[in-house]
Enzyme design. Sequence first.
Site, PDB file in Angstrom:
ATOM      1  N   CYS A   1       0.833  -1.207   0.000  1.00 48.67           N
ATOM      2  CA  CYS A   1       0.000   0.000   0.000  1.00 48.67           C
ATOM      3  C   CYS A   1       0.869   1.259   0.000  1.00 48.67           C
ATOM      4  O   CYS A   1       1.539   1.542  -0.976  1.00 48.67           O
ATOM      5  CB  CYS A   1      -0.961  -0.038   1.194  1.00 48.67           C
TER       6      CYS A   1
ATOM      7  N   HIS B   1      -3.581  -5.789   1.176  1.00 49.56           N
ATOM      8  CA  HIS B   1      -2.868  -5.993   2.444  1.00 49.56           C
ATOM      9  C   HIS B   1      -2.829  -7.451   2.893  1.00 49.56           C
ATOM     10  O   HIS B   1      -3.720  -7.887   3.622  1.00 49.56           O
ATOM     11  CB  HIS B   1      -3.542  -5.177   3.544  1.00 49.56           C
TER      12      HIS B   1
ATOM     13  N   GLU C   1      -0.967  -8.646   5.157  1.00 55.29           N
ATOM     14  CA  GLU C   1      -0.743  -8.717   6.620  1.00 55.29           C
ATOM     15  C   GLU C   1      -2.046  -8.650   7.395  1.00 55.29           C
ATOM     16  O   GLU C   1      -2.073  -8.963   8.582  1.00 55.29           O
ATOM     17  CB  GLU C   1       0.229  -7.616   7.049  1.00 55.29           C
TER      18      GLU C   1
END
Lengths: 741, 222
Positions: free
Chosen positions: B85, B194, B196
């Site tokens: 990002c 994302h 994560e």
Amino acid sequence: MALDTILIAESTPDTVQPFAELGLKADEYARIKEILGRRPTSSELAMYSVMWSEHCSYKSSKVHLKQFGEKAPKSDALLVGIGENAGVVDVGQGYAVTFKIESHNHPSFIEPYQGAATGIGGIVRDILTMGARPIAVMDPLRFGPADAPDTRRVLPGIVAGVGGYGNCLGLPNIGGEVVFDETYIGNPLVNALCVGVMKHSDIKLAKAAGAGNLVVLYGAKTGGDGIGGVSVLASETFGAGGSTKRPSVQVGDPFVEKVLIECSLEIFAEDLVIGIQDLGGAGLSCATSELASGGSGGMKVALDKVPLRDPSLSPEEILMSESQERMCAIVEPSKIERFLEICKKWDVTVTVIGEVTDGNRLEITWNGEVIVNVPPRTVAHEGPVYNRPLAQPAYIDQVNSQKVNVPMPSGASEIKAAVLKLAGAPNLADKSWVTTQYDKYVQGNTIQAQPDDSGMVRLDETTHLGVAISTDANANWSYLNPYQGAKLALAEAARNIATAGARPLAVTNCLNFGSPEDPGVMWQFAESVRGLADGCLEMGLPVTGGNVSFYNQTGSVAILPTPVIGVLGVIQDVRKRTPMSYKTGGLELLLLGETKEDLAGSEWAFLHGQRVGQSPDADLAREMRLIELLLEGNAFFTAAHDLSQGGLSAGLTEMVLRHNVGATISLSHPAVDLLSETPGRVIVAIDASKVSQLQALATKYSIAISKLGTTGGDSLTINDCLISLDELRTVHTSTFPRLFG
Amino acid sequence: MRVGVITFPGTLDDRDAARAVVAGGSETVSLWHADADLKGVDAVILPGGFSYGDYLRCGAISRFAPVMSLVIEAAGKGMPVLGICNGFQVLCESHLLPGALTRNSDLHFLCRDQEIEIVNNTTPWTTSYKPGEKIVIPLKNGEGSFQCDDTTLAELEGEGRVIARYVGQNPNGSRNLIAGITNARGNVVGLMPHPEHAIDELTGPSAQGLGFFTSILNAMVK
């Protein structure tokens, strides 16, 4: 303008002062003169005017709000109560949680993006000020009619502001409300909730103790924005014409606040502050007087040391400025070096502006000349108190004596039309258009967020301890009966937490009303507070703090009484929560709670232009038994979903669409069963083998139980009425994109 | 194996990235934007957020942070680097990756669960996936529309340097549905969604993002 000092004030007692322009009444001005024994200097006048505003002093609400203390239930959980920046509760395992709602209604109407953004910024600083790391936000919102042109100006701006600020702070947005009604057209409500977590030992308070300790201002430089925001904006009714008051709206910079949060948490972790206060409404006037008043009372501040964005600001403007992203700390001289180092690491502007003194006067100087010398308690805590006249408004008897008269569907095609009408109604339609603009994932601890019944975040990755929060208000019921309305909102918020398996623990509130100078509005307010205080006592939930927003009216038209109630609960293991819907077919759907013909204040009545009849009575003893049932049943529930606005029709729509698995429902009185909004009802989905277990629980807690049907298929089928999930989804999800692009 | 996670002022997903690194089996090392060395890490992650408030342009100021000159140097020597990002935006501004990320086509911040297809599983960050594997991970940004000139696009496509594409409707107007790319050497990866935030089903839409973090462990063990 020449500098107005104490010396000049003493020698020119007859100088005419613009107290009325600053929002002070003649008798309030007279009292200031009496306190000081002379006329105030222009700086003192500025301080009193903002601190004695309705927004800061709670002068019209205080006499009612004291009930929250008088009727407070015994609670071992309450660590810090009403009066500090936010209440703090013990959630176990050494953790303390702080949460609060604030309104930012008036600025958000004038400048939607900045108004909403700084609303988030302000409540986040309140939470930070308690010593906590902010971990989530929520945003209960109210707007004028969904198709009104001004709503198309206000709503997108407010949503973008809430998201723009919250996303940039790295705070997940875990829930909120979007409700439309014509009374909010000139007065949208932007309420913002923040929750934070800390260890018990890390709690910080707003007090300036210890003579010789330093007063430190850190964060953004002071500018000319937001001057008089609390007095000029938040404490007056909007006129139809007049200036736009845009300079009174604050302008936010979330990046500065994010850095301020991390910098502050590092400072707290090293135990470098004695007391701390954020600068929000009323800016430095508030921070210095509250810190001094919270301590022994003595403080000296050199106002000319305040770093400025605009060097032309006068002392009065500096005292009133509501520039965002500023904090004021009391620091021992031995710790100031480390404090400055941490600020330097984060590139945060920091200035020692004064010190705590013996005595009980707050003295502010400008280039060595004394411009303020006041007893701080008279500014911060001993403002005017009004016992305003109140009277039950004439409309109450009128609407209560009428019966709701709405078409009731019969037959498959009318039932289908009714379910679809509710599914696509702006108040009940899918809110993804709003919530996809909010980051719900950041921090990696979000367990539940919109459209779940409550927001839930994990506090501890090892023990899986978590908290759940829900905010609710049903202004239609509050309009019909403000006492019951407040109780019903409390019960609903608590139920929304319990459906997930969290035990309700504490309450916060944001009380949004019209002008307190209208006896009818004041009665609505008094009844709402009485209802909430009685309800909290009965349910054993302490009120930890809250916010009052008056003057939400344009001309003589007030908003519906809108007490937004937030309930926080604890869940020991977030992995064991009950979600709001199911993912498989073949499950049994049952309804807990009895359905009566409660159409007054319902969404169905609203859609037919009716706001008459009598609101249901809150049966809190039954609500508490239902909560215990839910907490015990959490062990074997597949899903549980609260019924509220839109009744069973809306509840089923939300459940079947959540994971795209349908249901077949059989109802004996489909119209009332689907449209009634009798409080205290929950849909539960369970495996067929668990039905007898649930029935036993219902018997144990004396809660009515009835079978609704089974899950499965690609339609919502109610008796002989079949609605495909595709059609239902299209109607449910197209409303917001159609209205707002 | 030690994976550094860089925090710039305004970085938000640093703790999430560190959590994912640990879940993937590696050790995590916090790096500060002003650090003068990389503390001996074997790989670096630039996490998401709004570094420097996205002032000027996303990532435009971060590229001048002291730690970035070290990252650029290490990347040149082959160290695996992942920018997620805002980290992707920083890598583009640093010229470690080509192209730029611009405002989403509908001009709104967008947070949603997004299906993507892993189209290149040869980078050190993607070996745990099969080519063509589809995963669902969060997408959350306001400026996620990948843009570049036609020559660059032809190069990226011709050399197999697109590592992930959006599946279904284009969420933000990215050219060729590009969700992530790599550099010519294949060690620097930028990804808009994302991973994560998708390391377990409790807090994310899936656990399918974990592959990025198990991949890096495998890459470094080899």
